[in-house]
Design an enzyme around this catalytic site. Structure first.
Site, PDB file in Angstrom:
ATOM      1  N   GLU A   5       2.283 -13.155  12.081  1.00 29.07           N
ATOM      2  CA  GLU A   5       2.762 -12.177  12.919  1.00 29.07           C
ATOM      3  C   GLU A   5       2.574 -10.913  12.083  1.00 29.07           C
ATOM      4  O   GLU A   5       2.902 -10.875  10.849  1.00 29.07           O
ATOM      5  CB  GLU A   5       4.176 -12.252  13.247  1.00 29.07           C
TER       6      GLU A   5
ATOM      7  N   HIS B 151       2.241   3.615  -9.071  1.00 31.57           N
ATOM      8  CA  HIS B 151       1.802   1.854  -9.348  1.00 31.57           C
ATOM      9  C   HIS B 151       2.925   1.473 -10.145  1.00 31.57           C
ATOM     10  O   HIS B 151       3.447   0.567  -9.919  1.00 31.57           O
ATOM     11  CB  HIS B 151       0.313   1.946  -9.999  1.00 31.57           C
TER      12      HIS B 151
ATOM     13  N   ILE C  59      -6.207  -4.846   7.518  1.00 28.08           N
ATOM     14  CA  ILE C  59      -6.207  -5.961   6.687  1.00 28.08           C
ATOM     15  C   ILE C  59      -6.753  -5.676   5.398  1.00 28.08           C
ATOM     16  O   ILE C  59      -6.207  -6.532   4.370  1.00 28.08           O
ATOM     17  CB  ILE C  59      -6.613  -7.242   7.616  1.00 28.08           C
TER      18      ILE C  59
ATOM     19  N   ASP D  45       0.796  -1.326   0.209  1.00 28.24           N
ATOM     20  CA  ASP D  45      -0.069   0.012   0.060  1.00 28.24           C
ATOM     21  C   ASP D  45       0.788   1.244   0.134  1.00 28.24           C
ATOM     22  O   ASP D  45       2.047   1.248   0.652  1.00 28.24           O
ATOM     23  CB  ASP D  45      -0.877   0.064   1.147  1.00 28.24           C
ATOM     24  N   GLY D  46       0.283   2.408  -0.431  1.00 27.51           N
ATOM     25  CA  GLY D  46       0.879   3.617  -0.464  1.00 27.51           C
ATOM     26  C   GLY D  46       1.526   4.078  -1.872  1.00 27.51           C
ATOM     27  O   GLY D  46       2.174   5.095  -1.911  1.00 27.51           O
TER      28      GLY D  46
ATOM     29  N   ARG E 218       2.249  -4.956   6.178  1.00 29.26           N
ATOM     30  CA  ARG E 218       1.303  -3.823   5.457  1.00 29.26           C
ATOM     31  C   ARG E 218       2.258  -2.671   5.535  1.00 29.26           C
ATOM     32  O   ARG E 218       2.443  -1.890   6.493  1.00 29.26           O
ATOM     33  CB  ARG E 218       0.147  -3.703   6.001  1.00 29.26           C
TER      34      ARG E 218
ATOM     35  N   ASN F  64     -11.275  -2.710  -4.994  1.00 25.88           N
ATOM     36  CA  ASN F  64     -10.454  -2.053  -5.745  1.00 25.88           C
ATOM     37  C   ASN F  64     -11.254  -1.499  -7.057  1.00 25.88           C
ATOM     38  O   ASN F  64     -11.119  -0.330  -7.439  1.00 25.88           O
ATOM     39  CB  ASN F  64      -8.984  -2.212  -6.138  1.00 25.88           C
TER      40      ASN F  64
ATOM     41  N   ARG G 276      -1.108   9.351  -9.705  1.00 24.97           N
ATOM     42  CA  ARG G 276      -1.115   8.037  -8.928  1.00 24.97           C
ATOM     43  C   ARG G 276      -0.465   6.900  -9.813  1.00 24.97           C
ATOM     44  O   ARG G 276       0.066   6.196  -9.207  1.00 24.97           O
ATOM     45  CB  ARG G 276      -2.624   7.883  -8.487  1.00 24.97           C
TER      46      ARG G 276
ATOM     47  N   ARG H  67     -12.637   2.297  -7.395  1.00 21.96           N
ATOM     48  CA  ARG H  67     -11.620   3.247  -7.931  1.00 21.96           C
ATOM     49  C   ARG H  67     -12.269   3.787  -9.160  1.00 21.96           C
ATOM     50  O   ARG H  67     -12.848   3.354  -9.701  1.00 21.96           O
ATOM     51  CB  ARG H  67     -10.273   2.898  -7.774  1.00 21.96           C
TER      52      ARG H  67
HETATM   53  C1  IPE Z   1      -5.455  -2.777  -0.049  1.00 26.86           C
HETATM   54  O1  IPE Z   1      -5.122  -1.470  -0.153  1.00 26.86           O
HETATM   55  C2  IPE Z   1      -5.248  -3.403  -1.374  1.00 26.86           C
HETATM   56  C3  IPE Z   1      -4.247  -3.410  -2.235  1.00 26.86           C
HETATM   57  C4  IPE Z   1      -2.933  -2.999  -1.628  1.00 26.86           C
HETATM   58  C5  IPE Z   1      -4.058  -4.128  -3.175  1.00 26.86           C
HETATM   59  P1  IPE Z   1      -6.184  -0.200  -0.122  1.00 26.86           P
HETATM   60  O2  IPE Z   1      -5.680   0.995  -0.455  1.00 26.86           O
HETATM   61  O3  IPE Z   1      -7.038  -0.556  -1.434  1.00 26.86           O
HETATM   62  O4  IPE Z   1      -7.093  -0.438   1.078  1.00 26.86           O
HETATM   63  P2  IPE Z   1      -7.754   0.501   1.973  1.00 26.86           P
HETATM   64  O5  IPE Z   1      -9.058   1.273   1.038  1.00 26.86           O
HETATM   65  O6  IPE Z   1      -6.958   1.651   2.285  1.00 26.86           O
HETATM   66  O7  IPE Z   1      -8.288  -0.140   3.069  1.00 26.86           O
HETATM   67  C1  IPE Z   2      -1.723   0.359  -3.415  1.00 26.04           C
HETATM   68  O1  IPE Z   2      -1.374   1.618  -3.387  1.00 26.04           O
HETATM   69  C2  IPE Z   2      -1.721  -0.338  -4.410  1.00 26.04           C
HETATM   70  C3  IPE Z   2      -3.357  -0.776  -5.117  1.00 26.04           C
HETATM   71  C4  IPE Z   2      -4.421  -0.966  -4.334  1.00 26.04           C
HETATM   72  C5  IPE Z   2      -3.356  -1.112  -6.470  1.00 26.04           C
HETATM   73  P1  IPE Z   2      -2.571   2.634  -3.173  1.00 26.04           P
HETATM   74  O2  IPE Z   2      -3.228   3.112  -4.748  1.00 26.04           O
HETATM   75  O3  IPE Z   2      -3.751   2.076  -2.456  1.00 26.04           O
HETATM   76  O4  IPE Z   2      -1.931   3.869  -3.038  1.00 26.04           O
HETATM   77  P2  IPE Z   2      -2.455   4.925  -1.622  1.00 26.04           P
HETATM   78  O5  IPE Z   2      -2.771   4.141  -0.512  1.00 26.04           O
HETATM   79  O6  IPE Z   2      -3.755   5.635  -2.296  1.00 26.04           O
HETATM   80  O7  IPE Z   2      -1.449   5.713  -1.336  1.00 26.04           O
HETATM   81 MG    MG Z   3      -4.175   2.482  -0.393  1.00 25.48          MG
END
Ligand code: IPE
Ligand code: IPE
Ligand code: MG
Length: 255
Positions: free
Chosen positions: A212, A46, A200, A29-30, A193, A77, A42, A80
């Protein structure tokens, strides 16, 4: 009574240092925030995330991890914006054509887990090709969770039971586990994470029962060797009990 913990006993039986997790699961994530911090779209995050994943697979393999399961696209997802969703779908195709030969040469076995019914034929074929090409590899298995949700996984296993006419009394924990998406792997020992959120998000709900957990603020594109070592070091300090008590706390019977 042995003075080794259960995790250490399992590791000893496999001739493996107990401190190294056999299976690591990662919520990558992030990416979006990483890009926005750089005033970039964004999608740029990716793209960097794919490069970070290829580096991470090799780093985990070098450290003795046998299975790496990564959350690449969740069942949720799809909510989005459509441009981001279609960008992610195309990115998978680009990533396969850019990195498949390298990963295959690096000894990585690729498996895709998740609901394939909703993705394009082109993407499905690319995955099948990646799985077939790497089927003989054994250095590390990379399971990419795509259109995956922990709840979906439980439901699809239950549906198999009903479709196969399995009697209710035969549907136990072992049966379900062996019909779930990660049935080829042991449960994850370590669940990481990145990106700072402590949730989760419907990842491996069943399989992570005794994983863990390790949360880090580091955004996924920045997750490199130093962060991997920090997560593995934290894991090595954990005392996994699986519901038991520490062996040195066992009181002899009759006292
Ligand atoms: C979880 O991240 C899914 C992936 C990393 C693929 P999200 O960014 O979708 O999760 P939330 O919406 O913050 O819970
Ligand atoms: C995780 O990164 C990748 C996917 C869910 C595909 P994010 O796209 O959720 O990035 P943030 O959480 O918005 O920074
Ligand atoms: Mg995210």
């Amino acid at each position: 009574m042995s003075d080794l913990s259960l995790a250490a006993q399992a590791a000893a039986a496999e001739n493996r240092p107990p401190a190294v997790p056999r299976h690591v699961a990662v919520v990558m994530d992030g990416n979006g925030r990483w890009a926005r911090q750089r005033f970039m779209p964004r999608f740029f995050g990716h793209k960097q995330g794919v490069d970070a994943l290829v580096r991470a697979v090799n780093a985990f393999a070098d450290r003795g991890v046998q299975y790496l399961t990564v959350f690449a696209f969740s069942s949720e997802n799809w909510k989005r914006p459509s441009e981001e969703v279609s960008g992610l779908m195309s990115l998978v195709l680009v990533a396969v054509s850019k990195y498949l030969t390298k990963l295959a040469g690096d000894g990585v076995r690729i498996r895709i887990v998740g609901d394939r019914s909703a993705v394009s034929d082109k993407l499905r074929r690319a995955w099948e090709h990646a799985e077939e090409l790497t089927a003989g590899n054994s250095r590390i298995t990379l399971a990419v969770a795509f259109n995956y949700g922990g709840r979906w996984d439980v439901v699809q296993a239950c549906r198999q039971a009903i479709a196969d006419g399995v009697p209710a009394e035969a549907v136990d924990e072992n049966w379900l586990a062996s019909h779930m998406a990660l049935s080829f792997a042991p449960d994850p020992d370590l669940f990481i994470r990145t990106g700072g959120e402590m949730r989760i998000s419907n990842f491996l709900l069943w399989q992570a029962a005794y994983s863990e957990l390790f949360f880090t603020e580091c955004l996924w594109p920045d997750f490199g060797e130093a962060e991997i070592d920090a997560a593995l070091e934290a894991y090595a300090q954990r005392d996994r009990r699986f519901g038991t008590i520490r062996p040195n706390q066992v009181v002899p019977e009759g006292t």
